[in-house]
Motif scaffolding. Structure first.
Motif, PDB file in Angstrom:
ATOM      1  N   THR A  41      20.526  -2.527 -10.809  1.00  0.00           N
ATOM      2  CA  THR A  41      19.548  -2.733 -11.870  1.00  0.00           C
ATOM      3  C   THR A  41      20.018  -1.984 -13.109  1.00  0.00           C
ATOM      4  O   THR A  41      20.350  -0.794 -13.023  1.00  0.00           O
ATOM      5  N   LEU A  42      20.063  -2.662 -14.244  1.00  0.00           N
ATOM      6  CA  LEU A  42      20.427  -2.008 -15.500  1.00  0.00           C
ATOM      7  C   LEU A  42      19.267  -1.135 -15.942  1.00  0.00           C
ATOM      8  O   LEU A  42      18.159  -1.632 -16.167  1.00  0.00           O
ATOM      9  N   THR A  43      19.499   0.188 -16.033  1.00  0.00           N
ATOM     10  CA  THR A  43      18.401   1.113 -16.318  1.00  0.00           C
ATOM     11  C   THR A  43      18.543   1.918 -17.598  1.00  0.00           C
ATOM     12  O   THR A  43      17.543   2.396 -18.122  1.00  0.00           O
ATOM     13  N   SER A  44      19.772   2.122 -18.092  1.00  0.00           N
ATOM     14  CA  SER A  44      19.905   2.999 -19.253  1.00  0.00           C
ATOM     15  C   SER A  44      21.047   2.588 -20.166  1.00  0.00           C
ATOM     16  O   SER A  44      22.015   1.953 -19.735  1.00  0.00           O
ATOM     17  N   GLU A  45      20.906   2.973 -21.429  1.00  0.00           N
ATOM     18  CA  GLU A  45      21.921   2.751 -22.453  1.00  0.00           C
ATOM     19  C   GLU A  45      22.041   4.030 -23.271  1.00  0.00           C
ATOM     20  O   GLU A  45      21.025   4.607 -23.670  1.00  0.00           O
ATOM     21  N   ILE A  46      23.287   4.461 -23.489  1.00  0.00           N
ATOM     22  CA  ILE A  46      23.517   5.623 -24.349  1.00  0.00           C
ATOM     23  C   ILE A  46      24.305   5.191 -25.575  1.00  0.00           C
ATOM     24  O   ILE A  46      24.934   4.145 -25.590  1.00  0.00           O
ATOM     25  N   TYR A  47      24.238   6.035 -26.602  1.00  0.00           N
ATOM     26  CA  TYR A  47      24.839   5.736 -27.907  1.00  0.00           C
ATOM     27  C   TYR A  47      24.247   4.441 -28.461  1.00  0.00           C
ATOM     28  O   TYR A  47      24.943   3.643 -29.085  1.00  0.00           O
ATOM     29  N   ILE A  48      22.960   4.277 -28.261  1.00  0.00           N
ATOM     30  CA  ILE A  48      22.301   3.041 -28.687  1.00  0.00           C
ATOM     31  C   ILE A  48      22.418   2.841 -30.201  1.00  0.00           C
ATOM     32  O   ILE A  48      22.455   1.709 -30.683  1.00  0.00           O
ATOM     33  N   ASP A  49      22.542   3.947 -30.942  1.00  0.00           N
ATOM     34  CA  ASP A  49      22.696   3.844 -32.391  1.00  0.00           C
ATOM     35  C   ASP A  49      24.113   3.427 -32.799  1.00  0.00           C
ATOM     36  O   ASP A  49      24.374   3.193 -33.969  1.00  0.00           O
ATOM     37  N   THR A  89      15.414  -0.802 -21.012  1.00  0.00           N
ATOM     38  CA  THR A  89      16.150   0.333 -20.460  1.00  0.00           C
ATOM     39  C   THR A  89      15.723   1.631 -21.139  1.00  0.00           C
ATOM     40  O   THR A  89      15.142   1.615 -22.223  1.00  0.00           O
ATOM     41  N   ASN A  90      16.063   2.745 -20.487  1.00  0.00           N
ATOM     42  CA  ASN A  90      15.956   4.044 -21.149  1.00  0.00           C
ATOM     43  C   ASN A  90      17.109   4.098 -22.139  1.00  0.00           C
ATOM     44  O   ASN A  90      18.243   3.782 -21.779  1.00  0.00           O
ATOM     45  N   ARG A  91      16.811   4.490 -23.367  1.00  0.00           N
ATOM     46  CA  ARG A  91      17.833   4.480 -24.414  1.00  0.00           C
ATOM     47  C   ARG A  91      17.958   5.859 -25.047  1.00  0.00           C
ATOM     48  O   ARG A  91      16.957   6.504 -25.319  1.00  0.00           O
ATOM     49  N   MET A  92      19.212   6.263 -25.272  1.00  0.00           N
ATOM     50  CA  MET A  92      19.492   7.539 -25.924  1.00  0.00           C
ATOM     51  C   MET A  92      20.454   7.305 -27.083  1.00  0.00           C
ATOM     52  O   MET A  92      21.427   6.555 -26.948  1.00  0.00           O
ATOM     53  N   THR A  93      20.186   7.980 -28.189  1.00  0.00           N
ATOM     54  CA  THR A  93      21.107   7.937 -29.321  1.00  0.00           C
ATOM     55  C   THR A  93      22.292   8.855 -29.032  1.00  0.00           C
ATOM     56  O   THR A  93      22.293   9.614 -28.052  1.00  0.00           O
TER      57      THR A  93
END
Length: 143
Positions: free
Chosen positions: A104-112, A124-128
């Motif tokens: 399951t796709l749950t998170s993304e980082i460097y979304i910016d 998803t949970n997203r972090m810059t």
């Protein structure tokens, strides 16, 4: 989740991997380094440090940051792993694995840093970048 053992190989087959997934979550990194490394977003699964690679002579390792290194096949160029230096845990590209059912796709980082021309449908949970780097710094201070 019970332990999930996965296996896979690089494009040319010179390297085989056997790994235990830390969970059934897939993660995406949108940083420019990953974009250059895999040609787009890096979609990976977290694996335990006991991940085993056969074909060690064909593996090249690149220290891509202060906290991690990346491995790839010297023969075909396939990305093999992103490994944290602090604890030796691996993030394997999902495309390396023979079977990805149940993820399951749950998170993304460097979304910016994500290019505007694509997006994932899953919530998803997203972090810059700043949020992710602060998390890395906090985890290194605990060591």
């Amino acid at each position: 989740m019970s332990e999930k053992k996965k296996s896979g190989h690089c494009l040319c087959g010179a390297i085989q991997v056997s790994a235990t997934l830390a969970n059934d979550e897939a993660h995406v990194c949108h940083c420019k380094t990953c974009q250059r490394w895999v040609g787009g977003p890096f979609v990976s699964v977290a694996c335990t440090p006991e991940t085993v690679f056969e074909g060690q002579d064909a593996i090249a390792v690149y220290p891509s940051s202060d906290w991690a290194e990346r491995g790839f096949c010297k023969i075909c160029g396939s990305p093999l792993f992103y490994r944290l230096k602090s604890d030796g845990s691996y993030y394997l590209p999902v495309g390396l694995l023979d079977d990805t059912e149940g993820l399951t796709l749950t998170s993304e980082i460097y979304i910016d840093r994500k290019p505007s021309w694509y997006s994932f449908a899953e919530k998803t949970n997203r972090m810059t970048e700043a949020e992710f780097l602060a998390m890395i710094a906090a985890s290194q201070n605990k060591s």
